[in-house]
Design a protein around this motif. Structure first.
Motif, PDB file in Angstrom:
ATOM      1  N   TYR A 171       0.866   8.400  -6.189  1.00  0.00           N
ATOM      2  CA  TYR A 171       0.455   9.715  -5.684  1.00  0.00           C
ATOM      3  C   TYR A 171       1.641  10.646  -5.487  1.00  0.00           C
ATOM      4  CZ  TYR A 171      -1.511  13.423  -2.845  1.00  0.00           C
ATOM      5  OH  TYR A 171      -1.869  14.663  -2.363  1.00  0.00           O
ATOM      6  N   LEU A 172       2.549  10.280  -4.564  1.00  0.00           N
ATOM      7  CA  LEU A 172       3.667  11.175  -4.267  1.00  0.00           C
ATOM      8  C   LEU A 172       4.580  11.368  -5.474  1.00  0.00           C
ATOM      9  CD1 LEU A 172       4.661   9.972  -0.676  1.00  0.00           C
ATOM     10  CD2 LEU A 172       3.263  11.943  -1.313  1.00  0.00           C
ATOM     11  N   LEU A 215       6.290  14.841 -10.042  1.00  0.00           N
ATOM     12  CA  LEU A 215       6.538  15.018 -11.475  1.00  0.00           C
ATOM     13  C   LEU A 215       5.648  16.115 -12.052  1.00  0.00           C
ATOM     14  CD1 LEU A 215       6.945  11.342 -12.786  1.00  0.00           C
ATOM     15  CD2 LEU A 215       8.727  13.032 -12.301  1.00  0.00           C
ATOM     16  N   ARG A 216       4.393  16.163 -11.611  1.00  0.00           N
ATOM     17  CA  ARG A 216       3.500  17.234 -12.084  1.00  0.00           C
ATOM     18  C   ARG A 216       3.993  18.594 -11.631  1.00  0.00           C
ATOM     19  NH1 ARG A 216      -0.628  13.514 -10.744  1.00  0.00           N
ATOM     20  NH2 ARG A 216      -0.963  14.573  -8.738  1.00  0.00           N
ATOM     21  N   ALA A 255       0.836  -1.208   0.000  1.00  0.00           N
ATOM     22  CA  ALA A 255       0.000   0.000   0.000  1.00  0.00           C
ATOM     23  C   ALA A 255       0.868   1.255   0.000  1.00  0.00           C
ATOM     24  CB  ALA A 255      -0.925  -0.004   1.213  1.00  0.00           C
ATOM     25  N   TRP A 256       1.946   1.237   0.805  1.00  0.00           N
ATOM     26  CA  TRP A 256       2.844   2.394   0.850  1.00  0.00           C
ATOM     27  C   TRP A 256       3.555   2.596  -0.485  1.00  0.00           C
ATOM     28  CZ3 TRP A 256       3.994   6.872   2.431  1.00  0.00           C
ATOM     29  CH2 TRP A 256       5.265   7.404   2.231  1.00  0.00           C
ATOM     30  N   MET A 257       4.027   1.511  -1.097  1.00  0.00           N
ATOM     31  CA  MET A 257       4.712   1.630  -2.384  1.00  0.00           C
ATOM     32  C   MET A 257       3.780   2.176  -3.461  1.00  0.00           C
ATOM     33  SD  MET A 257       7.977   0.841  -2.524  1.00  0.00           S
ATOM     34  CE  MET A 257       8.207   1.731  -0.989  1.00  0.00           C
TER      35      MET A 257
END
Length: 206
Positions: A172-173, A178-179, A164-166
């Motif tokens: 998301y992160l 990148l955005r 879940a963290w990966m």
């Protein structure tokens, strides 16, 4: 910063439209600020990954874990190598941004940023996926011995939390960063295009 001040002094020479120069200087100031914002994450990321690799190496050498299988230590070595390679990649990216010359004429400066933007778009297509895949393969190798003999429920809980963290970090992160980088690069390019357009308009009036 001294080169940037020299550039500002050069562009503060009077023209037919003093307002244009003021807008240009504001745009250049914004571009310089954004450039620093692009550099910091790359440098800080490189430092953090290098420290992480050193800590893991110290744990492998001095942690007294008494692992039975060689591949467990091999997994730790792979994690260190992956962190160091990614750190080197981020530091090289930092150097590429820093090498962009703020003192050249605006059209040449714009071309440098456009070339860098094209490079980053190509890099971003493969760097993050490759980094996450290799890191998780190394983690899987390391975890084989750690999970051996553990209660299945505990193993499944750990794998679920880790996965879940990966996924959160990647989808998301990672994409959020990148955005943000893409928006900053687009902002710099738009600012410089505006500067080039204003200077060309000044030349046409002359």
């Amino acid at each position: 910063m001294q080169d940037f001040d020299s550039l500002k002094n050069m562009w503060q020479q009077p023209t037919k439209s003093g307002e244009v120069n003021k807008e240009i200087l504001n745009s250049i100031t914004n571009t310089k600020t954004t450039k620093m914002k692009l550099q910091k994450p790359q440098l800080h990321g490189a430092i953090a990954l290098t420290i992480t690799a050193i800590l893991i190496a110290c744990l492998a050498l001095f942690g007294n874990f008494n692992f039975i299988h060689w591949y467990t230590y091999g997994g730790m070595v792979l994690i260190c190598m992956i962190c160091l390679v990614q750190a080197g990649f981020m530091y090289a990216t930092y150097k590429k941004i820093k090498a962009i010359d703020d003192t050249v004429e605006p059209s040449a400066h714009l071309q440098q940023w456009e070339a860098y933007y094209d490079l980053r778009k190509k890099q971003n297509r493969w760097n993050m996926p490759v980094y996450y895949v290799l890191l998780n393969v190394a983690m899987a190798i390391y975890m084989i011995e750690i999970f051996t003999g553990r209660p299945v429920v505990n193993v499944l809980i750990f794998i679920g939390v880790y996965a879940a963290w990966m996924l959160f970090a990647y989808f998301y992160l990672g994409r959020k960063n990148l955005r943000r980088e893409d928006n900053r690069l687009q902002g710099i390019i738009d600012e410089l295009r505006g500067i080039v357009g204003q200077l060309n308009a000044e030349e046409n009036k002359a």
